[in-house]
Enzyme design. Structure first.
Site, mmCIF file in Angstrom:
data_model
loop_
_atom_site.group_PDB
_atom_site.id
_atom_site.type_symbol
_atom_site.label_atom_id
_atom_site.label_comp_id
_atom_site.label_asym_id
_atom_site.label_seq_id
_atom_site.Cartn_x
_atom_site.Cartn_y
_atom_site.Cartn_z
ATOM 1 C CB CYS A 2 -0.869 0.009 1.249
ATOM 2 S SG CYS A 2 -1.767 -1.518 1.468
ATOM 3 N NE ARG A 27 4.244 1.804 -1.535
ATOM 4 C CZ ARG A 27 5.434 1.264 -1.315
ATOM 5 N NH1 ARG A 27 6.445 1.568 -2.090
ATOM 6 N NH2 ARG A 27 5.620 0.419 -0.336
ATOM 7 C CD1 TRP A 74 -2.416 -4.912 -4.793
ATOM 8 C CD2 TRP A 74 -1.772 -6.105 -3.004
ATOM 9 N NE1 TRP A 74 -2.180 -6.203 -5.204
ATOM 10 C CE2 TRP A 74 -1.790 -6.960 -4.123
ATOM 11 C CE3 TRP A 74 -1.407 -6.640 -1.773
ATOM 12 C CZ2 TRP A 74 -1.448 -8.301 -4.049
ATOM 13 C CZ3 TRP A 74 -1.068 -7.977 -1.696
ATOM 14 C CH2 TRP A 74 -1.089 -8.788 -2.833
ATOM 15 C CG ASN A 100 2.787 -0.723 3.160
ATOM 16 O OD1 ASN A 100 2.287 -1.737 2.705
ATOM 17 N ND2 ASN A 100 3.968 -0.269 2.771
ATOM 18 N N GLY A 101 1.489 -3.166 5.367
ATOM 19 C CA GLY A 101 2.154 -4.330 5.950
ATOM 20 C C GLY A 101 1.123 -5.359 6.369
ATOM 21 C CD GLU A 481 10.533 -9.695 -17.927
ATOM 22 O OE1 GLU A 481 10.367 -10.515 -17.013
ATOM 23 O OE2 GLU A 481 10.181 -8.513 -17.839
ATOM 24 C CE LYS A 485 6.822 -7.228 -17.707
ATOM 25 N NZ LYS A 485 8.010 -7.470 -16.975
ATOM 26 C CD GLU A 488 3.720 -7.897 -15.097
ATOM 27 O OE1 GLU A 488 3.516 -7.785 -13.886
ATOM 28 O OE2 GLU A 488 4.847 -7.731 -15.596
ATOM 29 C CG HIS A 504 10.913 -33.011 -23.347
ATOM 30 N ND1 HIS A 504 11.266 -34.320 -23.570
ATOM 31 C CD2 HIS A 504 11.974 -32.260 -23.737
ATOM 32 C CE1 HIS A 504 12.503 -34.378 -24.045
ATOM 33 N NE2 HIS A 504 12.942 -33.133 -24.163
ATOM 34 C CE LYS A 603 7.667 -0.894 -10.549
ATOM 35 N NZ LYS A 603 7.865 -1.659 -11.789
#
Ligand code: M6R
Length: 608
Positions: A2, A27, A74, A100-101, A481, A485, A488, A504, A603
């Protein structure tokens, strides 16, 4: 996860809080709220949704105050909703708290508080803080906050205001970042310097278990045991322009297009072209220990972990040091065998990722040399490691990491070069590599010019629900990567694989509805990748390939190709990733997704 911000001073507080929250919206962005003290009463407004929704509500209120705090959330405990949004208040509505936490023992604390008559309005863990402080308040807010925080198991960045002491704002941290901005006749406290930089560049960073008590005249810092602490004032180095969109539609696009400059900044003053070497000031004191480590363990999460995989290839190839790459989230829980002759390198854009921080602590506790590679100056991991190297990529705001990734790979290449030159890498080979590094910004510029071609290919991906990304060698991590991208920000299910692994299992997925994105540049594994493309085409797959300029042969085989300039194989990820970033970006934008704030993400992941 947050963002929190507080202000005390002489200006109207609401616009400052809203602006600060907007700067930290990356955030967390599922709900937001503010609390101010006006006419010696607490006034609180919060709601589900974005900060601009909250702002619209506030415009109708006309409240005037010069002290307050705000929060962008968040969700961890309790769904995004108005009741679960912060700030939370005590029973008497005299104390407001943003947090935040995660409070791990909140269930026990909540039932204790309930049994003592406290009434709760939300499902959050955070609300207990307001009630604990209320319980401990006996005429001294600092004392009550300290007592409350001593009971907390878990992490907090917390801000408190109260009508009991209406000129003060209190901020404390354990495991969540907290920076105090010292202005003229005003003080701000926030999770991120981005929320302060318009007001002041003079900041202090709180350490774990420290508390700042601020009023308009300045601040005092104490430990949670009430011992005074003298803090050094540091300067924020970046400009405001670095945290604004600067004419681009999204931060992500701006950050993709900044990469020629940001990788240049990562190399500035470090690359020694004539000597065929590099100089990394932050690592100088420990290079010998690093060079002679039994092994180097790179630990990271997400995109930074992908950069770490490329680092493994680079350092093993150029410096012949054994490297292992571990997800930080796994590393901390499997009691890894680490000794004093190991080095652990934590790679993290934010420098605040909870899992990566825990891995650093584990490594240090076991006696290893702990190094950090961070973008955010003064971040927790930058401060908790024995030594380290900054990326100098400037603030990255888009949730999807782009410019941090290329700067991480560049910086890993510089580390590999230095370590290689301490060993068997010849000065000629060092010169070739450093010359090529210096040419990369221009090569990225030429790839960015192909944005329209990439956009036209992205348009064809939109109807699909799945995509496969395949690469080999140095470009296997780039396949991972590229897939990350895509998933997400566009919510298309995408998987990355080493190209040879396709046979395989994943080959069963191939049909005309499966876009397969290959990285097939001319390098020592090129022929093998071409074979894999043939295998996909033979099963009716639809192939998009990142190829080397002038490779006509492969263009005939693929449905779409995106040509890129040639570079040395170890450096090719820095170029091959650029079209994949743009492909994900345009696909997501054309699907109508919010690329800067993808759903469910934030983020900086400061919770486990
Ligand atoms: O700040 P960090 O580099 O430690 O963050 C690690 C991951 O959370 C981050 O890379 C994440 O995977 C990004 N959203 C990827 O774009």
């Amino acid at each position: 996860m947050c963002g929190i911000v507080g202000y005390v001073g002489k200006q109207k507080v609401l616009p400052i809080l809203i602006n600060g929250l907007k700067r930290m919206e990356y955030r967390g962005y599922d709900s937001a709220g503010v609390a101010v003290i006006a006419k010696n009463k607490l006034w609180v407004k919060k709601r589900k949704g974005k900060i601009r929704d909250l702002e619209m509500d506030l415009n109708e209120e006309g409240i005037s105050s010069t002290i307050g705090l705000g929060h962008t959330r968040w969700a961890t405990h309790g769904a995004p909703s108005q009741l679960n949004a912060h700030p939370h208040v005590d029973c008497q509505k005299k104390i407001a708290v943003v947090h935040n936490g995660i409070i791990e023992n909140y269930v026990q604390l909540k039932s204790r508080l309930q049994s003592e008559g406290h009434h709760f309005n939300s499902e959050t863990d955070s609300e207990i803080l307001a009630h604990l402080i209320e319980m401990f308040y006996k005429g001294d807010m600092g004392f009550a906050i300290r007592e409350a925080l001593q009971l907390i198991e878990g992490t907090f960045g917390v801000l408190v205001i109260s009508t009991h002491e209406p000129e003060k704002i209190f901020g404390a941290r354990r495991g969540s970042p907290m920076v105090v901005g010292i202005g003229e006749g005003e003080t701000l406290i926030a999770s991120d310097g981005a929320a302060l930089v318009e007001h002041t560049r003079n900041v202090i960073h709180l350490e774990d278990d420290e508390m700042a008590i601020a009023d308009a005249q300045g601040i005092q810092v104490k430990t949670l045991q009430d011992k005074k602490v003298i803090k050094a004032v540091e300067k924020i180095s970046y400009d405001l322009s670095r945290i604004q969109k600067g004419g681009y539609d999204h931060f992500m696009l701006k950050e993709i297009f900044e990469q020629p400059e940001t990788i240049h900044d990562s190399m500035r003053g470090r690359l020694l072209l004539e000597a065929g070497n590099a100089k990394l000031g932050g690592l100088e004191g420990c290079l010998d220990r690093l060079r002679h480590s039994y092994r180097l363990i790179i630990t990271a999460c997400g995109t930074s972990w992908h950069a770490g995989l490329i680092g493994e290839y680079l350092i093993e190839k150029l410096a012949q040091i054994p490297v292992e790459v571990e997800y930080a989230s796994e590393f901390r829980y499997r009691n890894p065998v680490i000794t004093r002759v190991d080095t652990v390198l934590a790679i993290t854009q934010s420098g605040e990722t909870a899992d990566t921080l825990a891995a650093v602590r584990e490594a240090r506790q076991k006696g290893a040399l702990a190094l950090g590679m961070c973008n955010v100056v003064g971040s927790t991991i930058a401060r908790e490691t024995d030594a380290g190297v900054y990326l100098h990529a400037g603030p990255e705001i888009g949730v999807a990491s782009t410019k941090a990734f290329t700067s991480q790979v560049i910086t890993l290449a510089l580390i590999a070069l230095v370590l290689g030159r301490m060993g068997t890498l010849s000065s000629e080979d060092g010169q070739t590599l450093s010359q090529e590094l210096s040419l990369l910004p221009e090569k990225i510029r030429s790839i960015l010019k192909q944005k329209d071609l990439i956009k036209s290919i992205a348009e064809k991906i939109i109807p699909h629900q799945n995509a496969l990304y395949l690469g080999r060698g140095f470009n296997y991590p780039v396949a991972l990567e590229g897939a990350l991208k895509m998933k997400e920000i566009s919510y298309i299910h995408a998987e990355g694989y080493p190209a040879a692994e396709m046979k395989h299992g994943p080959i069963a997925l191939i049909d005309e509805n499966m876009p397969v994105i290959f990285i097939a540049v001319k390098d020592p594994v090129y022929d093998k990748v071409v074979n894999n493309i043939e295998e996909v085409k033979a099963r009716g797959g639809w192939v998009i390939a990142i190829v080397s300029e002038g490779d006509e042969e492969i263009s005939r085989l693929c449905d779409h190709t995106i040509p890129i300039p040639h570079t040395l194989q170890p450096l090719s990820p820095i170029l091959t990733v650029i079209p994949l970033q743009l492909l994900a970006y345009y696909t997501a934008v054309m699907k109508g997704c919010n690329v800067d704030q993808p759903r469910n993400l934030a983020k900086s992941v400061t919770v486990e």
